[in-house]
Design an enzyme around this catalytic site. Sequence first.
Site, PDB file in Angstrom:
ATOM      1  N   LYS A   1      -1.120   6.654  14.350  1.00  0.00           N
ATOM      2  CA  LYS A   1      -0.562   6.931  12.996  1.00  0.00           C
ATOM      3  C   LYS A   1      -1.022   5.918  12.205  1.00  0.00           C
ATOM      4  CE  LYS A   1       3.886   7.423  11.068  1.00  0.00           C
ATOM      5  NZ  LYS A   1       5.139   7.531  11.388  1.00  0.00           N
TER       6      LYS A   1
ATOM      7  N   LYS B   1      -2.463  11.189  12.763  1.00  0.00           N
ATOM      8  CA  LYS B   1      -2.043  11.540  11.349  1.00  0.00           C
ATOM      9  C   LYS B   1      -2.292  10.451  10.502  1.00  0.00           C
ATOM     10  CE  LYS B   1       2.731  11.128  10.117  1.00  0.00           C
ATOM     11  NZ  LYS B   1       3.969  10.587  10.440  1.00  0.00           N
TER      12      LYS B   1
HETATM   13  C1  PBG Z   1       8.726   8.229  10.493  1.00  0.00           C
HETATM   14  C2  PBG Z   1       7.912   9.471   9.913  1.00  0.00           C
HETATM   15  C3  PBG Z   1       7.037   9.506   8.874  1.00  0.00           C
HETATM   16  C4  PBG Z   1       6.263  10.639   8.721  1.00  0.00           C
HETATM   17  C5  PBG Z   1       6.608  11.257  10.261  1.00  0.00           C
HETATM   18  N1  PBG Z   1       7.277  10.435  10.912  1.00  0.00           N
HETATM   19  C6  PBG Z   1       6.988   8.606   7.877  1.00  0.00           C
HETATM   20  C7  PBG Z   1       6.525   7.094   7.867  1.00  0.00           C
HETATM   21  O1  PBG Z   1       5.887   6.865   8.792  1.00  0.00           O
HETATM   22  O2  PBG Z   1       6.523   6.502   6.730  1.00  0.00           O
HETATM   23  C8  PBG Z   1       5.600  11.257   7.755  1.00  0.00           C
HETATM   24  C9  PBG Z   1       5.249  12.731   7.720  1.00  0.00           C
HETATM   25  C10 PBG Z   1       4.680  13.192   6.758  1.00  0.00           C
HETATM   26  O3  PBG Z   1       4.453  12.547   5.557  1.00  0.00           O
HETATM   27  O4  PBG Z   1       4.861  14.672   6.441  1.00  0.00           O
HETATM   28  N2  PBG Z   1       8.173   7.075  10.625  1.00  0.00           N
END
Ligand code: PBG
Length: 322
Positions: free
Chosen positions: A195, A248
């Site tokens: 991520k 992601k």
């Molecule tokens: C929680 C999380 C996030 C997203 C998914 N789980 C936000 C972040 O990490 O700031 C983002 C999903 C999206 O932008 O569609 N940590």
Amino acid sequence: MATFPRTRLRRLRRTGALRELVRETRLDVRDFVMPLFVAPEPQLNEALPGMSRFSLQTVVREADELASAGVGAVLLFGVPEEKDDEGSGAWDPDGIVQRALRELAERVPELVLLTDVCLCEYTSHGHCGVVAPDEPGVRNDETLELLARTALSHADAGADAVCPSDMMDGRVGAVRTALDDAGHDEIAVVSYAAKYASAFYGPFREAADSAPAFGDRRGYQMDPGNAREALRECELDVAEGADVLMIKPALPNLDVISAVRERFDLPVAAYNVSGEYAMVKAAGARGWLDERQAALESLTSIKRAGADLIVSYWAKDLAAWL
Ligand code: PBG
């Protein structure tokens, strides 16, 4: 090797029927997961319908519609009534996600229920873990216990799989151990393995009310310059017991999706995040491009890169388009 004029690749592109016949990658709504935000009060987002919030009542109706349309899975996020420093709403047995899980498990049993396991929607500071006063950054090891507790509360409430998205080191192992110790060895861990710290999470943070109050997430989420490191993240998550590896955001990281597909035999998931969706929506609303075509093209490329399952705010629309 035959070359032009004997070889003409346009022959198989001549008609729609021919193109259908030789298409390598097809979208199937059964591979899609629809994210859903649950909150005490519903909130319609007309510009970005995928970013609307559902209440406990309306989420059941939405889930029903999704299931009847052929979308087989949802990923739940919670916007709690109150936040605190620790993020205790995340593991509250009567928290918003836990209550939604119980409702959905009972009323829409055919739907696969995935949950995001993170603290940022529940902490007053908006970070994904424990923050100590006068100390920069998020404390890794202390956060693990809270994430494990959160995952366990989701499993107790009826989740089929939990998806840790916080990017702490060791969280997959901590979550797996907590689940197994509590007798939830049947519950899968879908790890947000690679991520990246991304600007494309912007609209999500608005919908989930989870923007960090200070600083950013670069001390725990990955640097977009790194691809080999993504493979190390995946390797560790596999060793710790992940059942699915997620990458992601999706479109900026198609190379990573493809590399993970090559290297590992686990199912690979990709998250087509809020900003990827919002960009196309915004341009579509201005008439600068065709939303549906752009969405289908984006999702096809994510699948072609190697994703087996895709989390996307277009999942519901896709069911109608296909
Ligand atoms: C929680 C999380 C996030 C997203 C998914 N789980 C936000 C972040 O990490 O700031 C983002 C999903 C999206 O932008 O569609 N940590």
